[in-house]
Write an enzyme that holds these catalytic residues in place. Sequence first.
Site, short mmCIF file in Angstrom:
data_model
loop_
_atom_site.label_atom_id
_atom_site.label_comp_id
_atom_site.label_asym_id
_atom_site.label_seq_id
_atom_site.Cartn_x
_atom_site.Cartn_y
_atom_site.Cartn_z
N HIS A 182 1.43 0.52 -9.35
CA HIS A 182 2.42 1.65 -10.00
C HIS A 182 1.53 2.49 -10.92
O HIS A 182 0.39 1.92 -11.46
CB HIS A 182 3.25 0.76 -10.89
CG HIS A 182 4.31 -0.07 -10.07
ND1 HIS A 182 5.24 0.47 -9.03
CD2 HIS A 182 4.28 -1.41 -10.09
CE1 HIS A 182 5.72 -0.58 -8.57
NE2 HIS A 182 5.34 -1.88 -9.14
N ASP A 217 -0.88 -9.93 -3.91
CA ASP A 217 0.39 -9.30 -4.17
C ASP A 217 0.16 -8.13 -5.02
O ASP A 217 0.74 -7.54 -5.97
CB ASP A 217 1.32 -10.07 -5.18
CG ASP A 217 2.75 -9.39 -5.08
OD1 ASP A 217 2.89 -8.40 -4.25
OD2 ASP A 217 3.55 -9.74 -6.15
N PHE A 253 0.76 -1.17 -0.04
CA PHE A 253 0.16 0.05 0.07
C PHE A 253 0.85 1.34 0.03
O PHE A 253 0.12 2.42 0.06
CB PHE A 253 -0.90 0.08 1.35
CG PHE A 253 -2.11 -0.90 0.78
CD1 PHE A 253 -2.41 -1.65 -0.29
CD2 PHE A 253 -3.16 -1.09 1.98
CE1 PHE A 253 -3.54 -2.40 -0.51
CE2 PHE A 253 -4.15 -2.20 1.83
CZ PHE A 253 -4.45 -2.55 0.63
O1 DOR Z 1 6.26 -7.44 -8.91
C1 DOR Z 1 6.47 -7.26 -7.65
N1 DOR Z 1 6.22 -5.90 -7.31
N2 DOR Z 1 6.77 -7.91 -7.05
C2 DOR Z 1 7.28 -7.92 -5.63
O2 DOR Z 1 7.60 -8.70 -4.97
C3 DOR Z 1 7.06 -6.32 -5.18
C4 DOR Z 1 6.10 -5.59 -6.06
C5 DOR Z 1 6.16 -4.25 -5.55
O3 DOR Z 1 6.44 -3.64 -4.52
O4 DOR Z 1 6.04 -3.40 -6.53
#
Ligand code: DOR
Length: 445
Positions: A311, A307, A68
Amino acid sequence: MTRDMAQYDTIFKNATLVNQDGQGIADVGVRGSRIAALGDLSGAGAAEIVDCTGLHILPGVIDTQVHFREPGLTHKEDLQSGSLSAVMGGITGVFEMPNTNPLTTSRETFDAKIAAGTNRMHCDFAFYIGGTHENVSELAELEKLPGCAGIKVFIGSSTGSLLVADDNGVEAILRAVSRRAAFHSEDEFMLEARKHLRVPGDPFSHPVWRSPEVALNCTKRLVGLARKTGKRIHILHISTSEEMAYLADYKDVASVEVTPHHLTLDETAYDRLGTYVQMNPPIRDAQHRASIWAGVSNGVVDILGSDHAPHTREEKDRPYPASHSGMTGVQTLVPIMLDHVNAGRLSLVRFVDMTSAGPNRLFGIANKGRIAVGYDADLTIVDLKLRETIRNASVKSRAGWTPYDGVTVTGWPVGTIVRGKTVMWQGELVTASIGQPMRFLEALL
Ligand code: DOR
């Protein structure tokens, strides 16, 4: 016949209740924040009666892996926006990751997150503390802090600077902790040596660089260290056939998480979505996806985590490999998996096993993870027949996009109940900001 004249705050009537041991029609009586009665409550009174005929009530779905981004990366997400996305998707509790800025690796940074989340997040929560070479001597104390989900270690680097690549470092962390510790299992030394395999502008080279061997090698090292130290490990987002076969022999020390992304997407998704499906560990080919489903069917898989790794579009639009790794997922976990339930790929009971009973069993969450008298009234109410299209516009995450934009799925959450309070009902936020830290049996004081 005696009539139950008991009074409840709320009765959820006539739903099909689903627990880890099966399902059947019953009413749920809630008093205060707890479940007070289950069964036929037709003779009882309540301040509010919610007719759930035709709906299913699941134990509140707990998403045990989300990012988050607060503090430091709040242009992508914060605790409020991430948890809004969660409750809109039927999630009642989250375990949030430590790769923030500053990293969540000390008492101060952890306490700040607890303060920032309490009565501001919309669902209940726990935070992981990052294990590093520097804080290893403090971990025994840190992992016992109220609201701590445990220690998380990146053995291969992903988003952020958390990294413990070497066996000695991982062994020292395992010796320090007593709770189950969670790992991002990709071998950093192999990743470094294979970096030349990344083809600029071609995200399809991502799974070539971060190959199955990179993941398997790390998982073997990790299991060896767990056996050597006698500690329990939780391996996050397993993505390969090889690891799934290997881990079947190590169920004593290793628990296994998979994500809806690895169960739903395969390599063909790069053609459509490019860097938008770039994540670590990567989305791979259909054979790996089939093996992960086999792990769901045969029980090697313990738990499901989204997960959720938001972004911005600008960060995802950069040319590979400058594009960031990760996808949103906390809001789509329930509908995507209910669609798989409707397609006959898993049962609703197995879904519950992986999303509430599983978190309870692996992490010892106090009073959460099943529909039982005395437990918190955390409920995910779903309409298995509702058919709707997932849209970027509906995503409450600050990132504002989902890899499933335009995908129509059958089976949606219609209610999110957190400790007896209706937080989401039919897509509307009804009660805001009641989030509290979860409690754990191994850290009750
Ligand atoms: O693709 C990923 N993004 N894998 C991760 O383990 C971390 C995550 C992120 O925090 O963006």
